[in-house]
Design an enzyme around this catalytic site. Structure first.
Site, PDB file in Angstrom:
ATOM      1  N   CYS A  54     -15.704  19.462 -34.905  1.00 47.05           N
ATOM      2  CA  CYS A  54     -16.316  19.513 -36.239  1.00 47.05           C
ATOM      3  C   CYS A  54     -16.346  18.111 -36.849  1.00 47.05           C
ATOM      4  CB  CYS A  54     -15.591  20.540 -37.116  1.00 47.05           C
ATOM      5  SG  CYS A  54     -16.547  21.002 -38.575  1.00 47.05           S
ATOM      6  N   HIS A 114     -16.248  25.292 -33.841  1.00 54.12           N
ATOM      7  CA  HIS A 114     -14.786  25.340 -33.704  1.00 54.12           C
ATOM      8  C   HIS A 114     -14.412  26.173 -32.486  1.00 54.12           C
ATOM      9  CE1 HIS A 114     -13.560  23.462 -37.521  1.00 54.12           C
ATOM     10  NE2 HIS A 114     -14.741  23.881 -37.925  1.00 54.12           N
ATOM     11  N   GLU A 151     -11.564  26.686 -31.366  1.00 56.43           N
ATOM     12  CA  GLU A 151     -10.327  27.412 -31.701  1.00 56.43           C
ATOM     13  C   GLU A 151     -10.595  28.601 -32.613  1.00 56.43           C
ATOM     14  OE1 GLU A 151     -11.436  24.791 -33.143  1.00 56.43           O
ATOM     15  OE2 GLU A 151     -10.661  24.511 -35.168  1.00 56.43           O
TER      16      GLU A 151
END
Lengths: 253, 215
Positions: free
Chosen positions: B82, B197, B199
């Site tokens: 990001c 993202h 994650e």
């Protein structure tokens, strides 16, 4: 076309997942972690945790629950309830939250929206608006779970929040919340046409078709769903399938 | 042997999720703002949310700019996520012109709000989008995105600005946000960036983390 998000909303009291009607009459549903993990494995797009009595009692106990959730759940997590300062936001982000929902504190101190946006970016500020229909037309913004009036027009407040730097608006219909009788589509449409930010529609989804209408009639960018998921009335897959059948872009899992 | 990963901590955002995602996939993670640890890293992750200028200022404050640039020059695996991806580029337009880490040539610009037909395109861009092969590429084999299905694998985005690599061959994946093509991932050698993202992208994201850990 941007994909419409299906969000599981988990209202938290103490350490429990709870559910009410019109944001009141709360019943314990279970352990939020268990439900969050189930939704994650079923392919939920996002989770929202709302500590719904936090601002009433002026406390914030969500960080621990958030930290626990972030260990094993790898989808975005928005956390709200009792956020009163930039430090509260930092703590929740550090605990694993991606976005912060702010309501009561913002109505009392609107500049807090700007402060949080400046420090952590607009994308992590969700302005949460609890809107209740006025007899004379329009909607008023409430705080403390639809208990307390603010005198603010909900639509004007959404516009103000956009100017102050919120990145997203979640609008909850206090009238429809927990009823499973469908959403306030007029309210959703009024908010989505008043601002240019993504809007999360919340309150009243009783069937997959209600989530579809929030998009087709209300223009919602995301739908927060609680009751029907928590009580297993309709699986997430049925809501996703209904959206796809209606030609709505959603994530295909 | 567990892969060792250094996650750069420069004071903003959610570091826990990226740490847990790496650990879930078998990595040994150190979260640090120590430039020496960055220089000594086996693998480096630069996470991040927030504004570009603030991000650079926080890196400067911790003396991390030189360390990251030096690390990047050494052909070890690096993943910017990001804002962490955007910072890898030369400069950004966000709230005035700002210099970036300049590890990758290019600039960071705002997503244009005007869509086709005079419609308004919403920002921030929030949500899940399918990853697409850019015109300059015909496969993701032997890249950060190895094993993913083009047009089917979706990842989670949360941003208002996008990187525009000067060299189109650096583009690894695109996505379509309401008619605007977002540079979703970049890779040059073992320097990688994800605008999304990983994650926060469920199984697809964890598969990307696996790829990073086996680079």
């Amino acid at each position: 076309m941007a994909n419409v998000r299906l969000i599981a909303r988990l209202d938290i009291k103490g350490s429990n997942l709870i559910k009410g009607v019109h944001l009141e009459g709360l019943r314990v549903v279970g352990d939020p972690q268990v439900f969050a993990e189930r939704y994650y494995h079923e392919g939920i797009d996002e989770l929202i945790y709302m500590d719904i009595v936090a601002s009433l009692y002026g406390r914030n106990n969500l960080a621990d629950i958030v930290r626990h959730t972030a260990q094993r759940i790898f989808v975005p997590l928005t956390v709200g309830g009792g956020v009163r300062s930039v430090d509260d936001v930092r703590d929740l982000l550090r605990a694993g939250a991606d976005k912060i929902a702010i309501n009561t504190a913002a109505t009392r101190q609107p500049d807090l929206i700007s402060e949080i946006a400046r420090r952590f970016g607009s994308q992590c500020v969700v302005l949460s608006i609890e809107a209740k229909r006025r007899r004379e037309g329009g909607w008023e913004a409430y705080v403390d779970n639809g208990r307390e009036k603010t005198g603010l027009d909900a639509i004007e407040w959404a516009k103000r929040g956009e100017q102050l730097g919120a990145g997203e608006v979640m609008v909850t219909s206090v009238d429809q919340e927990g009823t499973r009788k469908g959403m306030d589509y007029e309210l959703i449409a009024a908010v989505t046409s008043a601002i240019k930010l993504p809007v999360i529609a919340s309150g009243g989804v009783g069937a997959p078709a209600d989530a579809v209408r929030a998009v087709t009639e209300g223009g919602a960018d995301a739908i927060a769903i609680a009751d029907i998921l928590h009580y297993g009335r309709h699986p997430l897959s049925a809501i996703r399938a209904a959206a796809i059948a209606a030609g709505i872009h959603v994530r295909r899992t | 042997m567990k892969p060792h990963v250094v996650v750069v901590d420069y004071g903003v955002g959610n570091l826990l999720s990226v740490t847990k995602a790496l650990e879930t996939r078998g990595a040994d993670v150190a979260v640090t703002s120590d430039p020496h640890a960055v220089l000594a890293a086996e693998r480096l992750v630069i996470p991040g949310v927030g504004a570009f200028a603030d991000g650079m200022a926080e890196l400067e404050k911790r003396d991390l700019v030189r360390a990251i640039r030096e690390y990047a020059a050494s052909d070890r695996p690096l993943l910017g996520i990001c804002l962490g991806m955007q910072l890898l580029f030369s400069e950004s337009d966000e709230f005035g012109l700002h210099q970036g880490l300049d590890v990758l040539a290019g600039r960071v610009v705002a997503i244009p709000n005007l869509a086709g037909g005079g419609r308004w395109r919403k920002t921030p861009h929030i949500g899940w989008n399918e990853l697409l092969l850019p015109p300059t590429r015909d496969t993701w084999e032997r890249t950060l995105l190895a094993g993913l299905k083009e047009g089917a694998a979706a990842t989670y985005f949360l941003h208002s600005f996008v990187a525009e690599p000067a060299d189109p061959s650096v583009r690894l994946a695109d996505c379509d946000h309401d008619g605007f093509i977002v540079s979703a991932a970049v890779q040059q050698g073992r320097i990688c960036g994800c605008q999304f993202h990983p994650e926060k992208s469920g199984d697809v994201g964890l598969a990307i983390i696996d790829n990073f850990l086996s680079m």
